[in-house]
Every structure is written in structure tokens, then in C-alpha cells.
Enzyme design. Structure first.
Site, mmCIF file in Angstrom:
data_model
loop_
_atom_site.group_PDB
_atom_site.id
_atom_site.type_symbol
_atom_site.label_atom_id
_atom_site.label_comp_id
_atom_site.label_asym_id
_atom_site.label_seq_id
_atom_site.Cartn_x
_atom_site.Cartn_y
_atom_site.Cartn_z
ATOM 1 N N TYR A 217 1.010 -1.178 0.139
ATOM 2 C CA TYR A 217 -0.166 -0.013 0.012
ATOM 3 C C TYR A 217 0.829 1.240 -0.001
ATOM 4 O O TYR A 217 0.749 2.245 0.833
ATOM 5 C CB TYR A 217 -0.819 -0.088 1.329
ATOM 6 C CG TYR A 217 -1.491 -1.400 1.647
ATOM 7 C CD1 TYR A 217 -2.809 -1.951 0.956
ATOM 8 C CD2 TYR A 217 -1.037 -2.001 2.469
ATOM 9 C CE1 TYR A 217 -3.084 -3.003 1.271
ATOM 10 C CE2 TYR A 217 -1.515 -3.318 2.886
ATOM 11 C CZ TYR A 217 -2.767 -3.603 2.360
ATOM 12 O OH TYR A 217 -3.322 -4.791 2.594
ATOM 13 N N ASN A 222 5.008 8.015 -0.444
ATOM 14 C CA ASN A 222 5.214 8.843 0.916
ATOM 15 C C ASN A 222 5.947 8.532 1.835
ATOM 16 O O ASN A 222 6.964 9.117 2.379
ATOM 17 C CB ASN A 222 3.815 9.087 1.453
ATOM 18 C CG ASN A 222 3.650 9.964 2.759
ATOM 19 O OD1 ASN A 222 3.922 10.961 2.743
ATOM 20 N ND2 ASN A 222 3.471 9.455 3.837
ATOM 21 N N CYS A 323 -4.776 3.834 10.089
ATOM 22 C CA CYS A 323 -5.706 4.780 10.470
ATOM 23 C C CYS A 323 -6.920 4.271 11.110
ATOM 24 O O CYS A 323 -7.928 5.128 11.259
ATOM 25 C CB CYS A 323 -5.895 5.627 9.020
ATOM 26 S SG CYS A 323 -6.722 4.216 7.906
ATOM 27 N N GLU A 357 -4.148 8.052 14.622
ATOM 28 C CA GLU A 357 -3.654 7.135 13.903
ATOM 29 C C GLU A 357 -2.426 6.587 14.860
ATOM 30 O O GLU A 357 -1.936 7.243 15.674
ATOM 31 C CB GLU A 357 -3.074 7.836 12.699
ATOM 32 C CG GLU A 357 -4.177 8.366 11.801
ATOM 33 C CD GLU A 357 -3.948 8.341 10.288
ATOM 34 O OE1 GLU A 357 -3.203 7.855 9.695
ATOM 35 O OE2 GLU A 357 -4.921 8.781 9.628
#
Length: 365
Positions: A217, A222, A323, A357
């Protein structure tokens, strides 16, 4: 937060000083995850206002007047004229945008939503329509973009019209080192940039005695790009075609040469590792040639599938970014059978809400 819509707007759900919010969230995390971890929870604080660089609002039409809307705390829609959670730049643009659109019937008609995305290079505003758009709207969109000094993207079903060429880039500062990431207009980005940088730094601190990294993922890179410098090689997967394209460009921009990206779902990659089926996308990559010392997962709210959990249990170090506390707790019940939680980070991505998170480092027994 001194917001005129507090307790009416359903977006904010905590109405207490920020230090009390931190204590509440720490207590919540400790209550839910104390069975897995007996150490200290690291809490990473946020600004309590003007922290969101990505935001979405509905549009309400009342005769000739239009307003932004959010969900009302007690059901239905609430008309608002400001939001203290958005970044200073978006906060300043919001009333100007509404005023300009109100003066233009062509842009106002059938408008039902507005999305804001602020990167380090520019602000993109997406206008969402319940009508068919064509090139006749281009001049109006360009004039609006010029007046606000932003980029405008107008969207309707299967149609998008852009005011000018997009050059969305974000700059991340990770422990004093800067990384530049190119984005597409549909890219998922963390809404709280300051917390995002803290999450990436925390994940980097989880790495020791490293060889290769497997990341599931990965989005547009990022975590991948900053962490790649801590590993010999990286294999990263993502299902989105545009995200993979951006991730490859981001490697070039940042001088990363040790990373391979696969456009595959996590479950498809599990099938490949289990030799259940062959994939043409793997013809030039020997996935069995890697020595994965670390696995990084940053799944959607649903968490990890059973096949992914069973697979990653074979590796010594797991960095799990979550999350959703419910799916994380469910997955840790399985991972806890083979791994011990060594670090637990709590990231306040959304101040003034109950949401948190989490980052968890697990090490195999």
C-alpha cells in the site's frame, strides 16, 4: 478552538482544551492496546487549528445564494462560512472562492461540492458538478483561477477541465533532509502534513539491522522515498496506476535507484509469493531474490486481509501504520502470536476529533 460552528458541525467531536484531548486519546489507546504493549506510548501532537492541507465541502443552493456545507452533528446539512481546521491559505481562499462563483451563473449552476488540496507548489481547487461540462467553461475556469492565484479543476461525470497545467509537488522535511514528491490531482495525501512528517520520521527510527524492505500500500511513495535510503533494496506495491506512475517519478526526482514498484494488490502479491499463479507484471522482477528484514504496511481502514497477515508473520520486523484502531486491534490479535510490540506511536492527525492514527513496530519472537 473558537469556532462559530462548534457543536453544530459534525466534523469536530471534542470540545475541550487541547492538552485534555491528548490525555483522552492516550487513555483510549492505552485501554485498547494495553494487552499488546506494556511500554510508553509516544504521542505526536498537532496544531489544534489550521492543520489540514486537504479538505472537502458540500455546496448548498438557496435561491441565488450558495454556501459551504458540512454534516450537521444531529443529522442533515449545516451551512458554514468558515472552517478553522483548514490551512491558513485555504482558509483565506474559501470566502473569496464562494464570492467569485456567486457572481458567475455558469460556474454556480449545479455545483455540488468543492475540494481543496494545498501542496508546497500550489493550491488546487476541484469544483464538482451535477451537469455535463464542455470546453465552453474553460474561460470562466481560467478567469477564476487567475483571480484567486490557484489552479482550478472542474469535474463532472467522465469529464474534467483544468485551468492550466498542473505541477503539484509536495516537500517533506524528514529529520532535516528534504524530499520532493510529485502528486496527481487524484492522489491520496495525508491531510495533516506536519503529522505526516512525524509519522515518516517515526517509521525511520524503527529501522535497524536492515537489508531489504517490502512495502504494501505504498501510494505515491510517501514512506517509500524517505525510507529507501535506509535499505539495500525496496520492493513496493500499490494498486493505483496513477500512484505507481507518480512513485516512479518521485524516485527519479529524489535520486532513488534501489526501489522497484509493482502495480498489484497486496493479495495478488501474496498469491505470487505462494506460487499460486503467475503474473506478467513480475516477468522482470525476481521477488524471491530479496532478503526482507522489514515489512511496512499502511492499509486502508479495513486493515489487513488474512492472507497478508499470514504472509508478513514470516518476517522479523513489521512496521504497521494504521488509520483505524478497530482493525489494528483485530490484526494485532493475530500478529501478537508470533511478534512482540516494541514501539507504539500515536499520531494526532485530526485534532478536535476522537480519531487517532497509530504506528506499531513488531519484532518476531
Amino acid at each position: 478552538m473558537n469556532c462559530k460552528h462548534l457543536k453544530e458541525c459534525g466534523s469536530c467531536t471534542l470540545f475541550m482544551p487541547y492538552d485534555e484531548q491528548v490525555k483522552l486519546k492516550l487513555d483510549l489507546v492505552s485501554e485498547n492496546f494495553g494487552e499488546f504493549y506494556d511500554g510508553g506510548f509516544e504521542f505526536f501532537t498537532s496544531n489544534s487549528t489550521h492543520y489540514r492541507t486537504r479538505a472537502e465541502f458540500g455546496i448548498w443552493h438557496d435561491n441565488d445564494k450558495i454556501s459551504y456545507t458540512m454534516n450537521h452533528a444531529h443529522g442533515g446539512k449545516l451551512c458554514i462560512d468558515e472552517c478553522l481546521k483548514v490551512s491558513d491559505k485555504i482558509f483565506t481562499i474559501m470566502p473569496k472562492l464562494l464570492s467569485k462563483i456567486s457572481e458567475n451563473d455558469n460556474l454556480k449552476q449545479k455545483l455540488f461540492g468543492v475540494e481543496f488540496l494545498q501542496s508546497s507548489s500550489e493550491v488546487l481547487i476541484t469544483l464538482l458538478y451535477h451537469k455535463k461540462l464542455d470546453e465552453s467553461y474553460l474561460n470562466d475556469i481560467r478567469n477564476l483561477a487567475d483571480a484567486l492565484e490557484v489552479k482550478i479543476l472542474a469535474r463532472s461525470r467522465k469529464v474534467k477541465i483544468l485551468s492550466d497545467e498542473l505541477d503539484l509537488k509536495d516537500e517533506l522535511n524528514i529529520n532535516g533532509k528534504k524530499f520532493e514528491l510529485k502528486l496527481s490531482e487524484t492522489a491520496f495525501t495525508q491531510p495533516n502534513k506536519a503529522i505526516n512528517e512525524k509519522m515518516i520520521s517515526w517509521a525511520g527510527e524503527c529501522v535497524c539491522d536492515s537489508d531489504d524492505l517490502l512495502e504494501l500500500y505504498c501510494g505515491h511513495g510517501n514512506f517509500t522515498i524517505p525510507l529507501s535510503f535506509k535499505f539495500n533494496r525496496v520492493l513496493a506495491t500499490e494498486i493505483s496506476k496513477s500512484s505507481i506512475a507518480n512513485a516512479k517519478q518521485n524516485c527519479q526526482i529524489n535520486g532513488v535507484s534501489n526501489t522497484k514498484f509493482l502495480r498489484m494488490s497486496a493479495d495478488e502479491l501474496m498469491s505470487a509469493f505462494n506460487k499460486e499463479r503467475e503474473f506478467n507484471r513480475l516477468k522482470d522482477i525476481d521477488i524471491f531474490d530479496y532478503n526482507f528484514t522489514h515489512v511496512l504496511v499502511d492499509p486502508p481502514r479495513a486493515g489487513l486481509s488474512k492472507s497478508v497477515i499470514e504472509f508478513i508473520k514470516n518476517y522479523e520486523n513489521i512496521i504497521y501504520i494504521s488509520c483505524c484502531m478497530d482493525s489494528l486491534k483485530r490484526d494485532l490479535k493475530h500478529l501478537n502470536k508470533t511478534h512482540k510490540v516494541l514501539k507504539f506511536g500515536v499520531f494526532d492527525q485530526f485534532a478536535n476529533t476522537h480519531h487517532v492514527e497509530c504506528g506499531v513496530l513488531l519484532k518476531r519472537f
